[in-house]
Design a protein around this motif. Structure first.
Motif, mmCIF file in Angstrom:
data_model
loop_
_atom_site.group_PDB
_atom_site.id
_atom_site.type_symbol
_atom_site.label_atom_id
_atom_site.label_comp_id
_atom_site.label_asym_id
_atom_site.label_seq_id
_atom_site.Cartn_x
_atom_site.Cartn_y
_atom_site.Cartn_z
ATOM 1 N N SER A 99 20.613 -2.530 -25.355
ATOM 2 C CA SER A 99 21.021 -2.346 -26.767
ATOM 3 C C SER A 99 20.081 -1.929 -27.787
ATOM 4 C CB SER A 99 21.921 -3.649 -27.572
ATOM 5 O OG SER A 99 22.281 -3.333 -29.040
ATOM 6 N N THR A 100 20.344 -1.002 -28.929
ATOM 7 C CA THR A 100 19.357 -0.680 -29.868
ATOM 8 C C THR A 100 20.024 -1.475 -31.150
ATOM 9 O OG1 THR A 100 20.581 1.534 -30.293
ATOM 10 C CG2 THR A 100 18.707 1.516 -28.829
ATOM 11 N N TRP A 101 20.936 -2.097 -30.755
ATOM 12 C CA TRP A 101 21.411 -2.788 -32.215
ATOM 13 C C TRP A 101 20.903 -4.454 -31.861
ATOM 14 C CZ3 TRP A 101 24.949 -0.977 -36.078
ATOM 15 C CH2 TRP A 101 25.312 0.691 -35.742
ATOM 16 N N LYS A 102 20.593 -4.742 -30.961
ATOM 17 C CA LYS A 102 19.836 -6.203 -30.885
ATOM 18 C C LYS A 102 18.453 -6.309 -30.646
ATOM 19 C CE LYS A 102 24.333 -7.635 -28.518
ATOM 20 N NZ LYS A 102 24.611 -8.313 -27.286
ATOM 21 N N PRO A 103 17.745 -6.634 -31.755
ATOM 22 C CA PRO A 103 16.237 -6.661 -31.921
ATOM 23 C C PRO A 103 15.657 -7.166 -30.493
ATOM 24 C CG PRO A 103 17.101 -7.206 -34.025
ATOM 25 C CD PRO A 103 18.310 -7.274 -33.115
ATOM 26 N N ASP A 104 16.451 -8.253 -29.942
ATOM 27 C CA ASP A 104 15.756 -9.066 -28.865
ATOM 28 C C ASP A 104 16.183 -8.449 -27.674
ATOM 29 O OD1 ASP A 104 18.521 -9.573 -28.997
ATOM 30 O OD2 ASP A 104 17.877 -12.040 -28.701
ATOM 31 N N SER A 105 16.805 -7.242 -27.450
ATOM 32 C CA SER A 105 17.188 -6.611 -26.298
ATOM 33 C C SER A 105 16.020 -6.023 -25.583
ATOM 34 C CB SER A 105 18.039 -5.418 -26.571
ATOM 35 O OG SER A 105 17.185 -4.403 -26.814
ATOM 36 N N ASP A 106 15.969 -6.014 -24.317
ATOM 37 C CA ASP A 106 14.893 -5.701 -23.373
ATOM 38 C C ASP A 106 14.448 -4.204 -23.673
ATOM 39 O OD1 ASP A 106 14.590 -7.983 -21.322
ATOM 40 O OD2 ASP A 106 16.560 -7.444 -21.066
ATOM 41 N N LEU A 107 15.222 -3.320 -24.208
ATOM 42 C CA LEU A 107 15.036 -1.925 -24.580
ATOM 43 C C LEU A 107 14.274 -1.864 -25.625
ATOM 44 C CD1 LEU A 107 15.103 0.984 -24.126
ATOM 45 C CD2 LEU A 107 17.208 0.656 -25.569
ATOM 46 N N MET A 108 14.641 -2.929 -26.726
ATOM 47 C CA MET A 108 13.646 -2.864 -27.990
ATOM 48 C C MET A 108 12.356 -3.543 -27.863
ATOM 49 S SD MET A 108 15.690 -1.191 -30.012
ATOM 50 C CE MET A 108 15.030 -1.559 -31.571
ATOM 51 N N ARG A 109 12.441 -4.490 -26.789
ATOM 52 C CA ARG A 109 10.903 -5.268 -26.572
ATOM 53 C C ARG A 109 10.013 -3.990 -26.068
ATOM 54 N NH1 ARG A 109 9.183 -6.702 -21.993
ATOM 55 N NH2 ARG A 109 11.484 -6.727 -20.876
ATOM 56 N N LEU A 110 10.595 -3.041 -25.000
ATOM 57 C CA LEU A 110 9.811 -1.864 -24.818
ATOM 58 C C LEU A 110 9.625 -1.217 -25.774
ATOM 59 C CD1 LEU A 110 8.813 -0.492 -22.309
ATOM 60 C CD2 LEU A 110 10.926 0.716 -21.879
ATOM 61 N N ASN A 111 10.583 -0.601 -26.516
ATOM 62 C CA ASN A 111 10.177 0.181 -27.681
ATOM 63 C C ASN A 111 8.959 -0.303 -28.594
ATOM 64 O OD1 ASN A 111 11.946 2.023 -27.101
ATOM 65 N ND2 ASN A 111 13.501 1.268 -28.424
ATOM 66 N N ARG A 112 9.135 -1.938 -28.698
ATOM 67 C CA ARG A 112 7.924 -2.158 -29.649
ATOM 68 C C ARG A 112 6.520 -2.383 -28.860
ATOM 69 N NH1 ARG A 112 12.095 -5.782 -31.283
ATOM 70 N NH2 ARG A 112 11.585 -7.286 -29.441
ATOM 71 N N ALA A 113 6.441 -2.244 -27.662
ATOM 72 C CA ALA A 113 5.324 -2.415 -26.874
ATOM 73 C C ALA A 113 4.279 -1.298 -27.158
ATOM 74 C CB ALA A 113 5.375 -2.394 -25.295
ATOM 75 N N PRO A 114 3.164 -1.458 -27.330
ATOM 76 C CA PRO A 114 1.987 -0.400 -27.496
ATOM 77 C C PRO A 114 2.003 0.663 -26.468
ATOM 78 C CG PRO A 114 1.244 -2.545 -28.092
ATOM 79 C CD PRO A 114 2.371 -2.654 -27.337
ATOM 80 N N ALA A 115 1.638 1.760 -26.721
ATOM 81 C CA ALA A 115 1.426 2.795 -25.840
ATOM 82 C C ALA A 115 0.357 2.431 -24.677
ATOM 83 C CB ALA A 115 1.211 4.037 -26.527
ATOM 84 N N GLU A 116 0.393 3.002 -23.511
ATOM 85 C CA GLU A 116 -0.640 2.763 -22.575
ATOM 86 C C GLU A 116 -0.757 1.219 -21.925
ATOM 87 O OE1 GLU A 116 -2.064 4.933 -21.183
ATOM 88 O OE2 GLU A 116 -2.044 6.534 -22.637
ATOM 89 N N GLU A 117 0.340 0.286 -22.446
ATOM 90 C CA GLU A 117 0.340 -0.994 -21.812
ATOM 91 C C GLU A 117 1.517 -1.013 -21.020
ATOM 92 O OE1 GLU A 117 0.373 -4.250 -24.619
ATOM 93 O OE2 GLU A 117 -1.403 -3.902 -25.527
#
Length: 327
Positions: free
Chosen positions: A53-71
């Motif tokens: 989900s992109t509607w749930k801030p704690d979803s695994d996808l949103m966690r990946l989106n918040r991760a810095p590049a190159e990590e």
């Protein structure tokens, strides 16, 4: 199921998911534990939503989106399956299907926040690297080579339908029809030995009405269109489907594209891709890859024409403009 159709009871289960509802229609012998199956189906789609989900801030996808590049980030298996499929279809379509359009989707107001003119300008001016080039995968890990916001709304719902079908099968149900919103997957046949019939919706934003009837067996169907989700800019209605080359909604999309495929995730993603490509380029790719598709096109005074790419008679038993029954 070994019993005769007259010994079977009809079950129609449903529940909430992804801002809409899932459904499962099947027949089972008397005494079948439909309550346990419903709980499993709900848990299955809840898992998909929690991961993608992109509607749930704690979803695994949103966690990946918040991760810095190159990590490197470890992601759960189902999310990885969908990312891999999205990247494959992105490569096959030359970037027409791009799971890296999250910034544009959000900017134009198709996510959990309202549209923003500043974000729109940023999305349209961004120098984009297609998702297959922007992501690196190593087993269960993903690394972003550049900052990118992933959005799986063009594939996750279809994947959720596939999970419903898998769970139904794990309970011994081999024949049924499952869906989330307008994405559907047919398993086997109805108790009378006939294919499952579903209505293809007319692309009319004012009312819901059938355009055609599809008869499906062991096949999934998904439709992407310009008539349900849109924004209005300067009096012009713009579809929710994004043009990856512009970081903005499509300006002249087909009214709708319906795709039939072995899995609903594939059908979902390809319907989006063919909306972006249109009937000419999209039709060429569909023919080359053997994809069954139906383009509905708007003409003068919003009349509807069609362009059908029928590559496999196994997928569609019947696709005719009709007013004969619906699901």
């Amino acid at each position: 199921m070994s019993k005769m159709s007259t010994d079977l009871e009809r079950h129609a289960l449903n529940g909430p998911t992804m801002g809409t509802r899932w459904c499962a229609l099947f027949h089972a012998p008397s005494g079948f534990d439909a309550k346990a199956l419903r709980a499993a189906l709900q848990a299955g789609v809840d898992e998909v939503d929690a991961q993608m989900s992109t509607w749930k801030p704690d979803s695994d996808l949103m966690r990946l989106n918040r991760a810095p590049a190159e990590e490197w980030e470890t992601v759960p298996g189902r999310l990885m399956d969908v990312i891999r499929l999205g990247l494959r279809i992105g490569r096959e379509t030359g970037g027409a299907f791009d799971i890296g359009m999250g910034d544009a989707v959000t900017a134009w107001g198709f996510g959990p926040v309202e549209a923003s003119s500043d974000r729109i300008r940023s999305a349209m001016q961004a120098r984009r690297l297609p998702a297959p080039d922007a992501l690196e995968i190593d087993g269960a890990r993903v690394r972003k080579r550049v900052p990118i916001a992933l959005d799986l709304n063009g594939i996750a719902k279809g994947y959720g339908v596939d999970r419903l079908a898998e769970i139904l099968g794990s309970f011994g149900v081999r024949d049924g029809l499952v869906g989330i919103d307008g994405e559907l997957r047919a398993m086997g046949l109805r108790p009378d030995g006939e294919a499952w019939t579903v209505a293809l919706e007319k692309p009319d934003p004012q009312r819901r009405a059938p355009h055609s009837i599809l008869a499906l067996q062991d096949c999934a169907v998904a439709t992407s269109g310009d008539y349900r989700h849109w924004v209005e800019v300067q009096g012009r209605r713009l579809s929710h489907t994004m043009d990856p080359t512009r970081g903005a909604p499509l300006t002249k999309p087909p009214a709708s594209v319906t795709v039939l495929a072995p899995t609903c995730a594939e059908a979902d993603a390809w319907a989006t891709a063919l909306m972006v490509l249109g009937p000419d380029k999209g039709g060429d790719i569909a023919r080359r890859l053997g994809i069954d598709a139906l383009f509905l096109l708007r003409g003068e005074a919003d009349s509807i024409g069609s362009c059908r790419i029928d590559c496999s008679s196994k997928a569609v038993i019947n696709l005719e403009a009709s007013r004969r029954g619906t699901l």
